[in-house]
Scaffold this motif. Structure first.
Motif, mmCIF file in Angstrom:
data_model
loop_
_atom_site.group_PDB
_atom_site.id
_atom_site.type_symbol
_atom_site.label_atom_id
_atom_site.label_comp_id
_atom_site.label_asym_id
_atom_site.label_seq_id
_atom_site.Cartn_x
_atom_site.Cartn_y
_atom_site.Cartn_z
ATOM 1 N N ARG A 20 0.844 -1.159 0.141
ATOM 2 C CA ARG A 20 -0.480 0.095 -0.312
ATOM 3 C C ARG A 20 1.267 1.440 0.578
ATOM 4 N NH1 ARG A 20 -2.970 -3.695 3.223
ATOM 5 N NH2 ARG A 20 -2.019 -2.791 4.880
ATOM 6 N N THR A 21 2.233 1.323 0.073
ATOM 7 C CA THR A 21 3.341 2.369 -0.243
ATOM 8 C C THR A 21 2.933 2.812 -1.508
ATOM 9 O OG1 THR A 21 5.267 1.181 -0.541
ATOM 10 C CG2 THR A 21 4.603 1.274 2.091
ATOM 11 N N ALA A 22 3.372 4.256 -1.560
ATOM 12 C CA ALA A 22 3.722 4.729 -2.813
ATOM 13 C C ALA A 22 5.157 5.039 -3.257
ATOM 14 C CB ALA A 22 3.966 6.717 -2.262
ATOM 15 N N ALA A 23 6.731 3.613 -2.525
ATOM 16 C CA ALA A 23 7.493 3.176 -2.681
ATOM 17 C C ALA A 23 6.644 2.129 -4.070
ATOM 18 C CB ALA A 23 8.074 3.066 -1.723
ATOM 19 N N TRP A 24 6.352 1.327 -3.351
ATOM 20 C CA TRP A 24 5.042 -0.097 -3.804
ATOM 21 C C TRP A 24 5.440 0.154 -5.843
ATOM 22 C CZ3 TRP A 24 6.826 -4.775 -5.630
ATOM 23 C CH2 TRP A 24 5.983 -5.610 -6.051
ATOM 24 N N GLN A 25 4.631 1.601 -4.943
ATOM 25 C CA GLN A 25 3.449 1.626 -6.547
ATOM 26 C C GLN A 25 4.180 2.198 -7.323
ATOM 27 O OE1 GLN A 25 0.304 1.298 -7.273
ATOM 28 N NE2 GLN A 25 0.026 -0.089 -5.309
ATOM 29 N N ARG A 26 5.708 2.659 -7.436
ATOM 30 C CA ARG A 26 6.645 3.275 -7.891
ATOM 31 C C ARG A 26 7.535 2.068 -8.671
ATOM 32 N NH1 ARG A 26 7.084 7.396 -3.697
ATOM 33 N NH2 ARG A 26 8.874 6.706 -3.142
ATOM 34 N N LEU A 27 7.949 1.736 -7.847
ATOM 35 C CA LEU A 27 8.929 0.070 -8.337
ATOM 36 C C LEU A 27 7.650 -0.776 -9.336
ATOM 37 C CD1 LEU A 27 11.069 -1.313 -7.836
ATOM 38 C CD2 LEU A 27 10.069 -2.455 -6.208
ATOM 39 N N ARG A 28 7.087 -0.896 -8.600
ATOM 40 C CA ARG A 28 5.575 -1.956 -9.564
ATOM 41 C C ARG A 28 5.879 -1.062 -11.455
ATOM 42 N NH1 ARG A 28 0.486 -1.433 -11.089
ATOM 43 N NH2 ARG A 28 -0.157 -3.525 -11.306
ATOM 44 N N LEU A 29 5.545 -0.164 -10.967
ATOM 45 C CA LEU A 29 5.096 0.639 -12.590
ATOM 46 C C LEU A 29 6.503 0.653 -13.052
ATOM 47 C CD1 LEU A 29 3.157 2.518 -14.090
ATOM 48 C CD2 LEU A 29 3.704 4.637 -13.218
#
Length: 112
Positions: A20-29
């Motif tokens: 649920r972190t913004a860091a994961w969303q960036r890494l995923r993208l």
């Protein structure tokens, strides 16, 4: 009826916050941009858009494995939700070589 509606273990609930972190969303993208096609489909000469970022080695809360870009794999939802889930439950990769022998050394056939 299970007390956990998502059928996740208590252990898994402890690290679900990482997703649920913004860091994961960036890494995923970044992963999906660098490899937009399903890596499992490509092995079968099928071109399919990847929509899921999967951890090759289950992190189970290990943040080093969770954030390691080398531990990520782009896959389509059908592969993630079927084959990969079965592999994780069994503890070995499903698949065989051209002779029909299992490719994963951890497969029961390959154990001494």
């Amino acid at each position: 009826m299970p007390s956990n509606p998502h059928h996740r273990t208590v252990e898994a609930e402890q690290y679900r916050r990482l997703y649920r972190t913004a860091a994961w969303q960036r890494l995923r993208l970044a992963q999906l941009r660098s490899q937009p096609l399903c890596e499992r489909c490509l092995c079968d000469d099928v071109v399919e858009v990847a929509t899921v970022v999967h951890h090759r080695i289950a992190h189970k809360g290990d943040e080093h494995l969770f954030w390691d870009p080398e531990n990520l794999e782009s896959v389509c939802a059908p592969h993630h939700d079927t084959l990969i889930q079965r592999e994780e439950a069994r503890g070995y990769t499903i698949g065989s070589d051209i002779n029909g022998r299992p490719v994963d050394p951890a497969h029961p056939w390959n154990r001494s």
